[in-house]
Design a protein around this motif. Structure first.
Motif, PDB file in Angstrom:
ATOM      1  N   PRO A 140       0.952  -1.014   0.116  1.00 30.96           N
ATOM      2  CA  PRO A 140      -0.017  -0.136   0.046  1.00 30.96           C
ATOM      3  C   PRO A 140       1.056   1.332  -0.060  1.00 30.96           C
ATOM      4  O   PRO A 140       2.000   1.199   0.288  1.00 30.96           O
ATOM      5  CB  PRO A 140      -0.895  -0.236   1.250  1.00 30.96           C
ATOM      6  CG  PRO A 140       0.038  -0.862   2.112  1.00 30.96           C
ATOM      7  CD  PRO A 140       0.989  -1.869   1.403  1.00 30.96           C
ATOM      8  N   GLN A 141       0.273   2.221  -0.681  1.00 31.07           N
ATOM      9  CA  GLN A 141       1.088   3.455  -0.536  1.00 31.07           C
ATOM     10  C   GLN A 141      -0.089   4.592  -0.006  1.00 31.07           C
ATOM     11  O   GLN A 141      -1.153   4.878  -0.985  1.00 31.07           O
ATOM     12  CB  GLN A 141       1.790   3.875  -1.790  1.00 31.07           C
ATOM     13  CG  GLN A 141       2.435   5.193  -1.590  1.00 31.07           C
ATOM     14  CD  GLN A 141       3.135   5.628  -2.910  1.00 31.07           C
ATOM     15  OE1 GLN A 141       2.600   5.850  -4.076  1.00 31.07           O
ATOM     16  NE2 GLN A 141       4.290   5.976  -2.768  1.00 31.07           N
ATOM     17  N   VAL A 142      -0.224   5.520   0.883  1.00 29.60           N
ATOM     18  CA  VAL A 142      -1.100   6.382   1.248  1.00 29.60           C
ATOM     19  C   VAL A 142      -0.611   7.513   0.782  1.00 29.60           C
ATOM     20  O   VAL A 142       0.271   8.241   0.691  1.00 29.60           O
ATOM     21  CB  VAL A 142      -1.134   6.744   2.719  1.00 29.60           C
ATOM     22  CG1 VAL A 142      -2.082   7.658   3.231  1.00 29.60           C
ATOM     23  CG2 VAL A 142      -1.399   5.311   3.533  1.00 29.60           C
ATOM     24  N   ASP A 143      -1.586   8.264  -0.288  1.00 30.83           N
ATOM     25  CA  ASP A 143      -1.461   9.709  -0.804  1.00 30.83           C
ATOM     26  C   ASP A 143      -1.370  10.875   0.156  1.00 30.83           C
ATOM     27  O   ASP A 143      -2.195  10.585   1.300  1.00 30.83           O
ATOM     28  CB  ASP A 143      -2.674   9.755  -1.872  1.00 30.83           C
ATOM     29  CG  ASP A 143      -2.298  10.984  -2.882  1.00 30.83           C
ATOM     30  OD1 ASP A 143      -1.801  10.609  -3.987  1.00 30.83           O
ATOM     31  OD2 ASP A 143      -2.613  11.919  -2.495  1.00 30.83           O
ATOM     32  N   VAL A 144      -0.491  11.527  -0.059  1.00 36.51           N
ATOM     33  CA  VAL A 144      -0.306  12.574   0.926  1.00 36.51           C
ATOM     34  C   VAL A 144      -1.453  13.609   1.318  1.00 36.51           C
ATOM     35  O   VAL A 144      -1.567  14.103   2.075  1.00 36.51           O
ATOM     36  CB  VAL A 144       1.032  13.487   0.604  1.00 36.51           C
ATOM     37  CG1 VAL A 144       2.081  12.864   0.573  1.00 36.51           C
ATOM     38  CG2 VAL A 144       0.829  14.081  -0.830  1.00 36.51           C
ATOM     39  N   SER A 145      -2.502  13.586   0.110  1.00 35.59           N
ATOM     40  CA  SER A 145      -3.792  14.374   0.294  1.00 35.59           C
ATOM     41  C   SER A 145      -4.462  13.843   1.603  1.00 35.59           C
ATOM     42  O   SER A 145      -5.341  14.790   2.112  1.00 35.59           O
ATOM     43  CB  SER A 145      -4.694  14.191  -1.077  1.00 35.59           C
ATOM     44  OG  SER A 145      -4.885  13.008  -1.169  1.00 35.59           O
ATOM     45  N   ARG A 146      -4.265  12.644   2.057  1.00 37.98           N
ATOM     46  CA  ARG A 146      -5.081  12.072   3.146  1.00 37.98           C
ATOM     47  C   ARG A 146      -4.444  12.533   4.444  1.00 37.98           C
ATOM     48  O   ARG A 146      -5.281  12.345   5.468  1.00 37.98           O
ATOM     49  CB  ARG A 146      -4.944  10.627   3.042  1.00 37.98           C
ATOM     50  CG  ARG A 146      -6.038  10.086   1.764  1.00 37.98           C
ATOM     51  CD  ARG A 146      -5.821   8.517   1.641  1.00 37.98           C
ATOM     52  NE  ARG A 146      -6.183   7.805   2.973  1.00 37.98           N
ATOM     53  CZ  ARG A 146      -5.770   6.533   3.287  1.00 37.98           C
ATOM     54  NH1 ARG A 146      -5.420   5.815   2.302  1.00 37.98           N
ATOM     55  NH2 ARG A 146      -6.496   5.999   4.200  1.00 37.98           N
ATOM     56  N   LEU A 147      -3.229  12.994   4.430  1.00 39.47           N
ATOM     57  CA  LEU A 147      -2.472  13.075   5.789  1.00 39.47           C
ATOM     58  C   LEU A 147      -2.719  14.359   6.237  1.00 39.47           C
ATOM     59  O   LEU A 147      -2.565  15.513   5.684  1.00 39.47           O
ATOM     60  CB  LEU A 147      -1.006  12.874   5.502  1.00 39.47           C
ATOM     61  CG  LEU A 147      -0.764  11.508   4.858  1.00 39.47           C
ATOM     62  CD1 LEU A 147       0.714  11.308   4.826  1.00 39.47           C
ATOM     63  CD2 LEU A 147      -1.292  10.318   5.751  1.00 39.47           C
ATOM     64  N   GLU A 148      -2.870  14.280   7.952  1.00 40.87           N
ATOM     65  CA  GLU A 148      -2.778  15.571   8.629  1.00 40.87           C
ATOM     66  C   GLU A 148      -1.283  15.667   9.164  1.00 40.87           C
ATOM     67  O   GLU A 148      -0.961  16.995   9.394  1.00 40.87           O
ATOM     68  CB  GLU A 148      -3.451  15.340   9.777  1.00 40.87           C
ATOM     69  CG  GLU A 148      -3.697  16.559  10.779  1.00 40.87           C
ATOM     70  CD  GLU A 148      -4.312  17.897   9.895  1.00 40.87           C
ATOM     71  OE1 GLU A 148      -3.987  18.901  10.116  1.00 40.87           O
ATOM     72  OE2 GLU A 148      -5.237  17.587   9.024  1.00 40.87           O
ATOM     73  N   SER A 149      -0.591  14.728   9.630  1.00 42.99           N
ATOM     74  CA  SER A 149       0.767  14.804  10.038  1.00 42.99           C
ATOM     75  C   SER A 149       1.661  13.633   9.699  1.00 42.99           C
ATOM     76  O   SER A 149       1.018  12.500   9.911  1.00 42.99           O
ATOM     77  CB  SER A 149       0.783  15.085  11.483  1.00 42.99           C
ATOM     78  OG  SER A 149       0.220  14.354  12.127  1.00 42.99           O
ATOM     79  N   ILE A 150       2.969  13.548   9.965  1.00 45.77           N
ATOM     80  CA  ILE A 150       3.847  12.525   9.920  1.00 45.77           C
ATOM     81  C   ILE A 150       4.660  12.461  11.256  1.00 45.77           C
ATOM     82  O   ILE A 150       5.408  13.498  11.385  1.00 45.77           O
ATOM     83  CB  ILE A 150       4.511  12.465   8.540  1.00 45.77           C
ATOM     84  CG1 ILE A 150       3.670  12.405   7.335  1.00 45.77           C
ATOM     85  CG2 ILE A 150       5.401  11.168   8.542  1.00 45.77           C
ATOM     86  CD1 ILE A 150       4.304  12.629   6.049  1.00 45.77           C
ATOM     87  N   ASP A 151       4.949  11.408  11.884  1.00 46.52           N
ATOM     88  CA  ASP A 151       5.781  11.216  13.127  1.00 46.52           C
ATOM     89  C   ASP A 151       6.950  10.350  12.557  1.00 46.52           C
ATOM     90  O   ASP A 151       6.423   9.337  12.336  1.00 46.52           O
ATOM     91  CB  ASP A 151       5.096  10.972  14.432  1.00 46.52           C
ATOM     92  CG  ASP A 151       3.941  11.926  14.799  1.00 46.52           C
ATOM     93  OD1 ASP A 151       3.809  13.173  14.281  1.00 46.52           O
ATOM     94  OD2 ASP A 151       3.132  11.528  15.534  1.00 46.52           O
ATOM     95  N   ILE A 152       7.921  10.662  12.814  1.00 43.60           N
ATOM     96  CA  ILE A 152       9.185   9.708  12.511  1.00 43.60           C
ATOM     97  C   ILE A 152       9.677   9.185  13.956  1.00 43.60           C
ATOM     98  O   ILE A 152      10.347  10.216  14.709  1.00 43.60           O
ATOM     99  CB  ILE A 152      10.198  10.089  11.779  1.00 43.60           C
ATOM    100  CG1 ILE A 152       9.837  10.684  10.325  1.00 43.60           C
ATOM    101  CG2 ILE A 152      11.324   9.353  11.681  1.00 43.60           C
ATOM    102  CD1 ILE A 152       9.075  11.900  10.193  1.00 43.60           C
ATOM    103  N   VAL A 153       9.523   7.974  14.481  1.00 46.02           N
ATOM    104  CA  VAL A 153       9.910   7.622  15.731  1.00 46.02           C
ATOM    105  C   VAL A 153      11.221   6.933  15.588  1.00 46.02           C
ATOM    106  O   VAL A 153      11.111   5.915  14.819  1.00 46.02           O
ATOM    107  CB  VAL A 153       8.856   6.727  16.513  1.00 46.02           C
ATOM    108  CG1 VAL A 153       9.486   6.166  17.798  1.00 46.02           C
ATOM    109  CG2 VAL A 153       7.672   7.494  16.516  1.00 46.02           C
ATOM    110  N   LYS A 154      12.207   7.096  16.151  1.00 42.38           N
ATOM    111  CA  LYS A 154      13.613   6.742  15.890  1.00 42.38           C
ATOM    112  C   LYS A 154      14.040   5.607  16.886  1.00 42.38           C
ATOM    113  O   LYS A 154      13.933   5.813  18.334  1.00 42.38           O
ATOM    114  CB  LYS A 154      14.655   7.815  15.798  1.00 42.38           C
ATOM    115  CG  LYS A 154      14.099   8.930  14.643  1.00 42.38           C
ATOM    116  CD  LYS A 154      15.173  10.075  14.595  1.00 42.38           C
ATOM    117  CE  LYS A 154      14.506  10.917  13.261  1.00 42.38           C
ATOM    118  NZ  LYS A 154      15.527  11.970  13.358  1.00 42.38           N
ATOM    119  N   GLY A 155      14.494   4.584  16.649  1.00 40.00           N
ATOM    120  CA  GLY A 155      14.952   3.748  17.374  1.00 40.00           C
ATOM    121  C   GLY A 155      13.931   2.414  17.616  1.00 40.00           C
ATOM    122  O   GLY A 155      12.729   2.718  17.327  1.00 40.00           O
TER     123      GLY A 155
END
Length: 744
Positions: A140-155
């Motif tokens: 799957p790939q989510v189109d960016v038009s659907r997104l409110e935010s993106i969190d990158i959790v490291k580790g």
């Protein structure tokens, strides 16, 4: 032939200068006012002031602010996505520390392929995992038009999520209904390679108890490679119902149709990474045929139930069903030129054909109970949860032959593209099922400025795999993972921290022994400091990390069989800084340096090398200026710089002689480890509020975004396999796009 690694002294000086500039608390006066959360969903970023005050649930499945979380977390907001004009997650991650972006370059925008701290990272949407096919292309790939935010959790994050990479995870949040009577927006974009986007978003209240939102996009473009194109139509809807004063239910549904997905094309290493006496392979080179196709359909429905019991105790339940179907027919480069004794003389590539039809169905559920307990001056934020996720994938695929292609003067239309696996003959039917159940708990202890985070989880996982006509293989595992972190926030906003976390990741690879690979295991020690002056939007984070991964699988690209005895070590340092500056300037900077190495492998040639596609680090700076008054009021001009250090490409002997379509090799022994060169790119943007021209244009903005401003030719990564072949991927050339948007 290969440039020296990027000067570390230069990076260090740049980082120190950046941190010094950002640390001035006087800049806080230019902070923008914060927006309030619309619906109280605990899985949504809650903006209460500065970036460090944002309560990002992805890191702790709670509302712990970034500045008080003993773990590195980066956030990309909806405003960031719009300002950068990005088309996919790959592009959105370009300015994040620790990311090796777009590892398949301009030829694979249909997938989100990147490395986080050297590792592939799982993707979550609304707190639930986005499963991918374990055997093929139904991803799957989510189109960016659907997104409110993106969190990158490291580790490692397995203590809360179960399956997770040692490098971390990416958690995306969908747009949800807002607490407004009516709202909406529309945007139209056109750009290089006939790029087009038409986005629309509308919502409001049907009553005091029901809010709705409907949004969608039609977008596409030609690809950088000859004859390729991509297209997508997607629509999503969300309804939030206030069942009573304590309970809300949100239901989301999304559908995407991708009739075209580019050509997924690479280029030979000779003439790209390695010199070729005939010159350079063109960035427009495609190794397939115009009749190639890759179609994909995605459907998902999600529910999110929130109930407040009172006295600080809440319950949250979420679940999603997702289906992905894909069909692919392709002719592709399968090996080096037959009889080649010196790859600098290469003029053609061997090719093969492939066709597949796949389906992927998965269910994911997560149920959480959270609350507060006070014991004198100490507060305990308790989280208890249980989750379940299953995925079932089928694939009918076949490999066939194809004629060779000239890499400098390709002639297309000479080879038919298979339309199905049955047409090729000798098809294999793969069936894979994965299941996982986990129970987890977490205690966040607060005492003054002290934060102690303790998480633990037990998982039961099973993988069942079968090629129809052969015996099934089953792998069952149970694993305990945990996390312990300590942070102390001082009165001046300085917060040093240290944490230890573990991960596990079930694998579906079939081993040479006939069984299924055991889960990979990871552990990380991280130490760092976060700085946010009181009342300031400035946030600076710095961290050092040491990761070890064991039970690593190495897959043979010819036999598709694997061995499992590898060990990988990743160690590095990261800095990220966000701050408003005087006179309308705003700055985001990120720096990372990491050393990712194979320290054990069944193939001794890989020991000492990195992970293919993992870079040594990155340095990014994004500076923008907004006019506060005068005739240019609201004009925003931005400039960005992205430097990506060298990326590990693998092991190869360029002096090999290849016969029999690349499968039998002579003259072995001169193996070397190779890297793609570092590259530096520049971006530019302009945004203007058209209402400053006339009140009739209220709500309308004009934006222009240019990436790779100076049209640099570069490689994002290469893939080499000893005794077989070497491919490379060109990055995206200069692109420009203009967007006219309207908010109402």
């Amino acid at each position: 032939m290969f440039p020296r690694p990027f000067n570390r002294r230069l990076l260090t000086c740049a980082t120190l200068a950046l941190a010094t500039a950002l640390a001035a608390p006087a800049f806080a006066a230019d902070a923008a006012a914060a927006a309030a959360d619309a619906n109280g969903d605990e899985n949504t970023i809650l903006v209460t002031g500065a970036l460090g005050d944002k309560a990002v649930s992805a890191g702790s499945k709670s509302v712990l602010p970034i500045a008080e979380t003993p773990q590195s977390i980066s956030v990309i907001s909806r405003e960031d996505l719009d300002r950068l004009g990005v088309a996919n997650l790959n592009q959105a991650l370009r300015y994040v520390a620790g990311i090796t972006p777009e590892t398949r370059g301009a030829g694979a925008e249909i997938y989100d392929q990147f490395k986080l701290r050297g590792f592939d990272a799982p993707i979550y949407l609304d707190g639930l995992k986005q499963f991918a096919s374990t055997t093929g292309y139904a991803t799957p790939q989510v189109d960016v038009s659907r997104l409110e935010s993106i969190d990158i959790v490291k580790g490692p994050a397995s203590a809360l999520y179960g399956q997770s990479s040692p490098g971390g995870l990416v958690a995306m949040s969908s747009k949800l209904p807002l607490d407004k009577e009516f709202y909406g927006s529309a945007a139209a974009t056109y750009g290089t390679y006939n790029l087009y986007r038409v986005d629309a978003d509308v919502g409001g209240k049907l009553s005091d108890a029901i809010g709705v939102r409907l949004y969608g996009s039609a977008n596409g473009a030609d690809t950088q490679q000859t004859y390729g194109s991509r297209a997508r139509q997607t629509i999503s809807g969300a309804v939030t119902a206030k069942i009573d004063s304590k309970t809300t239910l949100t239901v989301l549904t999304a559908y995407s149709h991708d009739p075209k997905n580019g050509n997924y094309s690479g280029a030979p290493a000779s003439g790209t990474l390695f010199p070729n006496v005939h010159g350079k392979v063109a960035t427009t080179y495609a190794d397939g045929e115009p009749g190639g196709f890759f179609r994909r359909d995605q459907f998902a429905t999600t529910y999110i139930l929130n109930h407040d019991f009172g006295s600080g105790w809440k319950f949250r339940a979420s679940g999603r069903y997702q289906q992905v179907t894909s069909s692919l027919g392709a002719v592709y480069e399968s090996g080096l030129q037959t009889g080649l004794s010196d790859i600098s003389q290469q003029t053609t590539s061997s090719r093969g054909s492939y066709a597949t039809h796949e389906t992927l169905n998965n269910w994911a559920f997560d149920n959480q109970l959270s609350g507060h307990i006070k014991t004198g001056p100490i507060t305990h934020d308790i989280l208890l949860g249980v989750d379940r996720q299953t995925a079932h994938s089928t694939e009918l695929a076949a490999f066939g032959t194809a004629n060779d292609i000239s890499i400098f003067n390709p002639v297309y239309g000479t080879q038919a593209v298979p339309q199905s696996a049955e047409q090729i003959g000798g098809a294999s039917n793969y069936l894979v099922s994965q299941g996982q159940t986990g129970i987890y708990g977490q205690d966040t202890i607060s005492y003054g400025g002290l934060r102690v985070l303790l998480s633990g989880r037990e998982d039961w996982a099973a993988t069942w795999s079968q090629t129809v006509g052969s015996a099934a293989a089953v792998q069952k595992d149970s694993k305990f993972t945990g996390r312990a972190g300590v942070l102390y926030k001082t009165d001046i906003g300085l917060a040093p921290y240290v944490s230890y976390s573990t991960s596990f990741e079930p694998q579906s690879a079939t081993l040479e022994t006939g069984g299924i690979a055991k889960p990979s295991m990871g552990k990380q020690v991280e130490a760092g400091v976060k700085f946010q002056p009181n009342g300031s939007p400035i946030l600076i984070t710095a961290s050092w990390f040491h990761i070890e991964q064991t039970n690593v699988v190495s897959t043979n690209p010819i036999t598709f069989l694997a061995t499992q005895s590898g060990k990988v070590r990743s160690e590095g340092f990261e800095v990220e800084a966000n701050a408003p500056l005087p006179y309308g300037f705003n700055l985001h900077g990120a720096y990372s340096h990491q050393r990712v190495r194979n320290v054990a492998d069944d193939d001794s040639r890989n020991v000492g090398g990195g992970l293919i596609g993992a870079g040594d680090g990155n340095l990014t700076i994004n500076l923008d200026w907004t006019a506060k008054s005068g005739p240019l009021k609201s004009l925003n001009i931005g400039a960005g710089m992205r430097h990506v250090s060298r990326v590990y490409a693998g092991v190869l002997d360029p002096s090999q002689t290849y016969v029999n379509s690349g499968y039998t090799v002579f003259n072995l022994g001169n193996y070397n480890k190779y890297y793609t060169p570092a590259y530096t790119l520049f971006d530019a943007s302009l945004h203007y509020d058209l209402s400053n021209l006339t009140e009739k244009l209220k709500g309308m903005t004009l934006s222009v975004n240019i990436t790779n401003l100076f049209d640099k030719k570069y490689l994002t990564s290469c893939y080499m396999y000893p005794d077989y072949d070497a491919w490379c991927w060109y990055g995206q050339r200069r692109t420009a796009q203009g967007t006219l948007a309207w908010k109402f």
